[in-house]
Structure formats: C-alpha cells, structure tokens
Design an enzyme around this catalytic site. Structure first.
Site, PDB file in Angstrom:
ATOM      1  N   CYS A 137      -3.424  -0.293  -4.680  1.00 62.74           N
ATOM      2  CA  CYS A 137      -3.089   1.134  -4.579  1.00 62.74           C
ATOM      3  C   CYS A 137      -3.998   1.989  -5.448  1.00 62.74           C
ATOM      4  CB  CYS A 137      -1.625   1.357  -4.944  1.00 62.74           C
ATOM      5  SG  CYS A 137      -1.160   0.732  -6.577  1.00 62.74           S
TER       6      CYS A 137
ATOM      7  N   HIS B 233       2.720   2.035  -9.746  1.00 61.63           N
ATOM      8  CA  HIS B 233       2.151   2.317  -8.426  1.00 61.63           C
ATOM      9  C   HIS B 233       1.305   3.583  -8.488  1.00 61.63           C
ATOM     10  CE1 HIS B 233       1.720   2.077  -4.148  1.00 61.63           C
ATOM     11  NE2 HIS B 233       2.435   3.146  -3.885  1.00 61.63           N
TER      12      HIS B 233
ATOM     13  N   ASN C  85       1.092   8.129   0.259  1.00 60.22           N
ATOM     14  CA  ASN C  85       1.195   6.733  -0.139  1.00 60.22           C
ATOM     15  C   ASN C  85       0.127   5.926   0.597  1.00 60.22           C
ATOM     16  OD1 ASN C  85       2.192   4.472  -1.421  1.00 60.22           O
ATOM     17  ND2 ASN C  85       4.277   4.685  -0.650  1.00 60.22           N
TER      18      ASN C  85
END
Length: 338
Positions: free
Chosen positions: A135, A279, A305
C-alpha cells in the site's frame, strides 16, 4: 404445547440454516471463491461469524454500513497482507515557518466547501495491491501521477512494482513508508511508467528482480515533505487544494475491511499513539454530509484505497474529518514533481 414449540423451534433453525447456506453460496459466486472440500467448512464459518457482525452493525449504526466484501471469509493473517504502512519517524524536511503555521486559521475561510478529485482526468483509476503489503507504494505513486498530468496535460500511469522490486529503503511486500519511496525515486531518477514496468506483486506476493531503466521514467521527484503543523484538518485541506492528493497512513481495524457506505468512524479508532498505524491511503477530497433526523451533519474526507474497485465506493471511502479518526490526519504528506 411443548411439542408444538419444539416443532416451531426446529422449523426456525432449519430456516436460519437454509438462509445462511444461501448467503454462503451467493457470496462465493459474487466474489469468485472456490475452495476444496477440506477448506470449505473453515471458510464458511469465517464468513458466517463475520456476517453476524455485519448484521449487528447495520442494525445499530446509522453513520456507516458494513457489507460482504472479498475479505469476509479471510483469516486475520490473510487480511494483514493488505495492510503495510511502516512509517519512519516523522521529521520535517524543511524548517517550519512560524508565519505559515499561524496563518491557517485564516485560510480555512478561503477554502471551498468541498473538493473531490475523483472525476479529475489526472487521477488514475483505482488499482489493486492484492495480497501484498505494498500500500505504501500505491500511496507514493498516486500524487506523482496526478502532479505529472497537471504539469504536462497528459494522463500517466506510473509503476508501483518498480518500488516493490527496487526500493531498498522499504520492504517490498512486507510493508514500507511512502516518503522513503519518494526519497528512493528522487535519488534513482524517477518513477517508471506502468506500461514499461507493470504490477505483478498482487499475484506473486513477493518482490522480484529490479528492472529499472531511465528510458522508462514517467515522472521525477523534486521535493516532498509532511504537511505541517499536524494533525490539523485545515492544514491538510489547504495542502489538498494547493498540492493535489495527499498520501497518509491510518490504523485499519477489522471493521474497516467490511466498509461499504457512509462516513466511517469507530470509537476504537480514536488513538492516543500517532504511530499506531498500519495502512497507507491517499486523501483526494473532503466535504460535509447533509444532516438528517437521525444523523447530524458530518465533515468527512474522501479517501482512495488500493483494494480494487469492488471494495467501498468503487475503491474509495469516506471517513470522519476533523477528529483525526484512525490517525489519518497525523501522516499527510505532499510531493512535487521535477
């Protein structure tokens, strides 16, 4: 009478079991899940346990809703592969200007009521990191793509895989820091184009041999830094308007994996430790909901995301703004292209 009650209880149990079986079959079909006979029972139990949590939340929570996602039958270990922010200590690259830090209270009055870059031609489609804790690389690439397009007028897709394979400041499919990714790109000579260096870590689950080539570079880094002071929603809103999408880090709780709509918030995500994050995502807008008879007007961030378009709002989510929900306002940063 007891016999009738037993019959009704049995009938109710059979109906519930049938409903659960139908839900499981429908879930597998929707998300393309196929399991061996040995694995089927465990996966189904994971799904049904989470289904009860989803139903309870949606009955009690008027602010945001949960639903079935590709994560609903996964184990905690498997879900951890989709989280990967390992941020280094937050140290500003530049010296804080006292005049700048005191001026943000005035800037809020000049900010638009909302910003939403989702329809901007310079924002690339939502991507999917797959079961690789990369990520951090996706968060680093998004603003570079956006800013390069703003500079040239031509949309460009840049390579997350290059950082996964080549960046020795970070840890490939086991996590990383998007600011260190920018540092690597600045030193190496830029970020390559996706067309030259496509993403494959979502299937291989690991990094490969570095294939960097300066001939494939699509954008270069000239400068990057944190938004300061922090955490400060007004500061982040101002940088969002002036510098484009803002990568940030946040704490992802289990409830977040099943987010489907509304403005996300969770009392367990009001965190005392700013380093309690796992994250990396990208803020691409903000706004405020319209008050209803049951829910007051709520300021929110629009966030991108890297779990594909089948999650959330086509890959995006709303999260409460102004309260540093899940530490999302503690880690906003910006980058400038060469």
């Amino acid at each position: 009478m007891k016999f009738l009650a037993a019959i009704l209880l049995f009938t109710s149990a059979v109906a519930a079991a049938t409903k659960d079986e139908d839900a499981w079959i429908s879930y597998k079909a929707k998300f393309g899940k196929r399991y061996s006979a040995m694995e089927e029972g465990t996966r189904k139990q994971n799904f049904l346990t989470k289904l009860r949590v989803i139903e309870k939340n949606n009955l009690e929570n008027k602010k945001w809703q949960m639903g079935q996602t590709k994560f609903t039958d996964l184990t905690n270990t498997e879900k951890n592969l989709y989280r990967g922010a390992k941020m280094a200590k937050r140290v500003p690259v530049r010296t804080i200007n006292p005049e700048e830090t005191t001026s943000y209270s005035n800037l809020e009055r000049a900010l638009p009521a909302s910003i939403d870059y989702r329809s901007n031609k310079c924002l690339q489609p939502v991507k999917d990191q797959g079961p690789c804790s990369s990520c951090w690389s996706f968060a680093a690439i998004t603003p570079l793509e956006f800013n390069q397009c703003k500079k040239t007028g031509v949309a460009v897709s840049l390579s997350e895989q290059m950082s996964v394979d080549c960046d020795n400041y970070n840890y490939a499919c086991t996590g990383g820091d998007f600011t260190l990714a920018w540092q690597y790109m600045e030193e190496r000579g830029g970020a390559m184009k996706t067309s030259v260096y496509p993403y494959v870590s979502g299937t291989t689950k690991t990094n490969g041999t570095c294939k960097f080539s300066s001939s494939g570079v699509g954008a270069q880094v000239s400068f990057y830094d944190w938004t300061i002071p922090y955490p400060n929603a007004t500061v982040s809103m101002t940088y969002l308007q002036n510098s484009g999408p803002l990568p940030t880090a946040m704490k992802v709780l289990d409830s977040f994996f099943h987010y489907t709509s509304g403005v996300y918030s969770d009392p367990a995500c009001i965190l005392a430790d700013e380093y309690d994050i796992n994250h990396a995502v990208v803020i691409i807008g903000y706004g405020t909901t319209v008050a209803t008879s049951t829910v007051p007007a709520t300021p929110y961030w629009i966030v991108r995301n890297s779990w594909g378009t089948g999650w959330g709002y086509n890959g995006y989510f709303y999260i409460q703004r102004g309260v540093n929900m899940c530490n999302i306002e503690s880690w906003t940063a910006y980058v400038k292209n060469l």
